[in-house]
Design a protein around this motif. Sequence first.
Motif, PDB file in Angstrom:
ATOM      1  N   ARG A   1      -3.314   8.845   5.512  1.00 58.90           N
ATOM      2  CA  ARG A   1      -3.639   8.057   6.490  1.00 58.90           C
ATOM      3  C   ARG A   1      -4.859   7.397   6.686  1.00 58.90           C
ATOM      4  NH1 ARG A   1      -5.265   7.415  11.618  1.00 58.90           N
ATOM      5  NH2 ARG A   1      -4.155   6.390  13.151  1.00 58.90           N
ATOM      6  N   GLU A   2      -5.871   8.437   6.706  1.00 65.97           N
ATOM      7  CA  GLU A   2      -7.288   8.114   6.476  1.00 65.97           C
ATOM      8  C   GLU A   2      -7.434   6.813   5.494  1.00 65.97           C
ATOM      9  OE1 GLU A   2      -8.811   9.861   9.684  1.00 65.97           O
ATOM     10  OE2 GLU A   2     -10.241   8.878   8.331  1.00 65.97           O
ATOM     11  N   ASP A   3      -7.028   7.299   4.258  1.00 66.33           N
ATOM     12  CA  ASP A   3      -7.165   6.331   3.069  1.00 66.33           C
ATOM     13  C   ASP A   3      -6.591   5.102   3.153  1.00 66.33           C
ATOM     14  OD1 ASP A   3      -9.032   8.150   1.837  1.00 66.33           O
ATOM     15  OD2 ASP A   3      -7.352   9.402   0.801  1.00 66.33           O
TER      16      ASP A   3
ATOM     17  N   LYS B   1       7.201  10.328  -0.367  1.00 61.66           N
ATOM     18  CA  LYS B   1       7.551  11.713   0.148  1.00 61.66           C
ATOM     19  C   LYS B   1       7.606  11.692   1.768  1.00 61.66           C
ATOM     20  CE  LYS B   1       4.903  13.507  -3.629  1.00 61.66           C
ATOM     21  NZ  LYS B   1       3.491  14.191  -3.994  1.00 61.66           N
ATOM     22  N   ALA B   2       8.248  10.712   2.324  1.00 62.49           N
ATOM     23  CA  ALA B   2       8.067  10.408   3.807  1.00 62.49           C
ATOM     24  C   ALA B   2       9.044  11.364   4.655  1.00 62.49           C
ATOM     25  CB  ALA B   2       8.900   9.115   4.059  1.00 62.49           C
ATOM     26  N   ASP B   3       9.987  12.107   3.972  1.00 59.44           N
ATOM     27  CA  ASP B   3      10.598  13.138   4.637  1.00 59.44           C
ATOM     28  C   ASP B   3       9.989  14.592   4.662  1.00 59.44           C
ATOM     29  OD1 ASP B   3      11.025  13.136   1.838  1.00 59.44           O
ATOM     30  OD2 ASP B   3      12.932  13.734   1.873  1.00 59.44           O
TER      31      ASP B   3
ATOM     32  N   PRO C   1       7.778  14.422   8.864  1.00 65.01           N
ATOM     33  CA  PRO C   1       8.196  13.277   9.612  1.00 65.01           C
ATOM     34  C   PRO C   1       6.829  12.987  10.404  1.00 65.01           C
ATOM     35  CG  PRO C   1       9.821  14.923   9.451  1.00 65.01           C
ATOM     36  CD  PRO C   1       8.396  15.510   8.708  1.00 65.01           C
ATOM     37  N   GLU C   2       6.219  13.852  10.992  1.00 62.56           N
ATOM     38  CA  GLU C   2       5.277  13.566  11.833  1.00 62.56           C
ATOM     39  C   GLU C   2       4.273  12.756  11.366  1.00 62.56           C
ATOM     40  OE1 GLU C   2       2.131  16.343  14.619  1.00 62.56           O
ATOM     41  OE2 GLU C   2       4.127  16.973  14.551  1.00 62.56           O
ATOM     42  N   GLY C   3       3.677  13.013  10.201  1.00 62.65           N
ATOM     43  CA  GLY C   3       2.603  12.125   9.545  1.00 62.65           C
ATOM     44  C   GLY C   3       3.207  10.746   9.265  1.00 62.65           C
ATOM     45  N   THR C   4       4.616  10.758   8.762  1.00 60.83           N
ATOM     46  CA  THR C   4       5.148   9.554   8.779  1.00 60.83           C
ATOM     47  C   THR C   4       5.131   8.618   9.997  1.00 60.83           C
ATOM     48  OG1 THR C   4       6.512  10.482   6.781  1.00 60.83           O
ATOM     49  CG2 THR C   4       7.432   8.338   7.892  1.00 60.83           C
ATOM     50  N   ARG C   5       5.288   9.336  10.878  1.00 64.70           N
ATOM     51  CA  ARG C   5       5.454   8.517  12.334  1.00 64.70           C
ATOM     52  C   ARG C   5       4.082   8.036  12.493  1.00 64.70           C
ATOM     53  NH1 ARG C   5       9.031  11.853  14.092  1.00 64.70           N
ATOM     54  NH2 ARG C   5       7.592  13.452  14.779  1.00 64.70           N
TER      55      ARG C   5
ATOM     56  N   LEU D   1       0.854  -1.297  -0.017  1.00 65.33           N
ATOM     57  CA  LEU D   1       0.043  -0.019  -0.099  1.00 65.33           C
ATOM     58  C   LEU D   1       0.715   1.277   0.043  1.00 65.33           C
ATOM     59  CD1 LEU D   1      -1.954  -2.181   1.756  1.00 65.33           C
ATOM     60  CD2 LEU D   1      -3.319  -0.435   1.350  1.00 65.33           C
ATOM     61  N   VAL D   2       0.715   2.168  -1.016  1.00 62.72           N
ATOM     62  CA  VAL D   2       1.559   3.378  -1.152  1.00 62.72           C
ATOM     63  C   VAL D   2       0.663   4.459  -0.572  1.00 62.72           C
ATOM     64  CG1 VAL D   2       2.688   4.744  -2.830  1.00 62.72           C
ATOM     65  CG2 VAL D   2       2.478   2.364  -3.086  1.00 62.72           C
ATOM     66  N   THR D   3       1.330   5.034   0.293  1.00 62.30           N
ATOM     67  CA  THR D   3       0.642   6.455   0.788  1.00 62.30           C
ATOM     68  C   THR D   3       1.560   7.572   0.926  1.00 62.30           C
ATOM     69  OG1 THR D   3      -0.812   7.032   2.696  1.00 62.30           O
ATOM     70  CG2 THR D   3       0.983   5.625   3.342  1.00 62.30           C
ATOM     71  N   GLU D   4       0.955   8.672   1.498  1.00 57.45           N
ATOM     72  CA  GLU D   4       1.707   9.723   1.721  1.00 57.45           C
ATOM     73  C   GLU D   4       1.261  10.259   3.185  1.00 57.45           C
ATOM     74  OE1 GLU D   4       1.855  11.922  -2.484  1.00 57.45           O
ATOM     75  OE2 GLU D   4       0.186  12.412  -1.323  1.00 57.45           O
ATOM     76  N   PRO D   5       2.512  11.058   3.670  1.00 54.26           N
ATOM     77  CA  PRO D   5       2.428  11.483   5.142  1.00 54.26           C
ATOM     78  C   PRO D   5       1.256  12.553   5.480  1.00 54.26           C
ATOM     79  CG  PRO D   5       4.519  12.174   4.315  1.00 54.26           C
ATOM     80  CD  PRO D   5       3.592  11.526   3.191  1.00 54.26           C
TER      81      PRO D   5
END
Length: 301
Positions: free
Chosen positions: A205-207, A228-230, A233-237, A196-200
Amino acid sequence: MKEIVILSGKGGTGKTSVTAALAHQAALAQPGRWLLADADVDAANLALLLEARATVAEPFVSGAVAVIDRDTCSDCGACEAACRYEALAQIDGRWQVDPIACEGCGACLDRCPSEALSLVPQTVGTCRRSETPYGPLHHAHLNPGQENSGKLVTAVKRRARAQAEAEGCAGLLVDGPPGIGCPVIAAVSGASLALLVTEPTVSGREDLERALATVRHFRVPARICINKADLYPEGTRAIEELGAALGVATIARLPFDLSLAEALAAGRPVTAHRPEAPVSRALAALWTTLQAPLGHTAGSA
Ligand code: SF4
Ligand code: SF4
């Protein structure tokens, strides 16, 4: 045979770019041993990133629509009352079937005193097979306004699996559709692993949460790749924590890298276009991780 399906909870997360890069890595690691399928039949564009050359195109027929024989129809209007889908309407004094609204139920046929109505099979799309430098690609296009995308996805996967099994391939890489509807279920069905590919982002996160629920319902092991994890960072976490809570490992964190956009514009996998770019190195590492026995990747669900 492994079957890896690449999904996202919504469009625009980089799913197809990731699939194209993995197709390139598969062709480098095991030339001629992986087949490719694009199950995103509503917006099939993996072929655009793989320098594909179509060799086979077949109409895909599914369901039927009612058709009025103009020479026989007396325009009495008796058919209208039978239609629950409001697919029959009078235009300029003549009764017509709206082929988009018609569900092909056949209820109107019995009402017609003139036997002017019949059901005809409907061509809802086209199945294609293409040759690419990264292996054969099975894909399809759904015609505008058609609703049978789940059936078309199943047709694409059947064709791809049949060729892969006949040729003794090591695996099948499937670019899945976005969302959580019927086409996703058709794409996930029978897969060895869903990536599953997602973005932070909050919506990412919801999707992702909804997409994971769909995949897990069908008991397909899942892994997460954050594009685009960098950038946040908070969203990635937050995504990693969501995955951990559900027992789904995050196995790739792709950096934001303009090389991905350049590769899109050039119509090539980024790993082939800019092999030394940071995002290409991360995608090569992702391919290596995916080659671990599928049941033994860390944090499996
Ligand atoms: S086949 Fe069914 S949906 Fe289509 S026009 Fe007739 S009654 Fe309506
Ligand atoms: S019931 Fe038959 S004859 Fe009457 S309008 Fe419908 S198609 Fe035409």
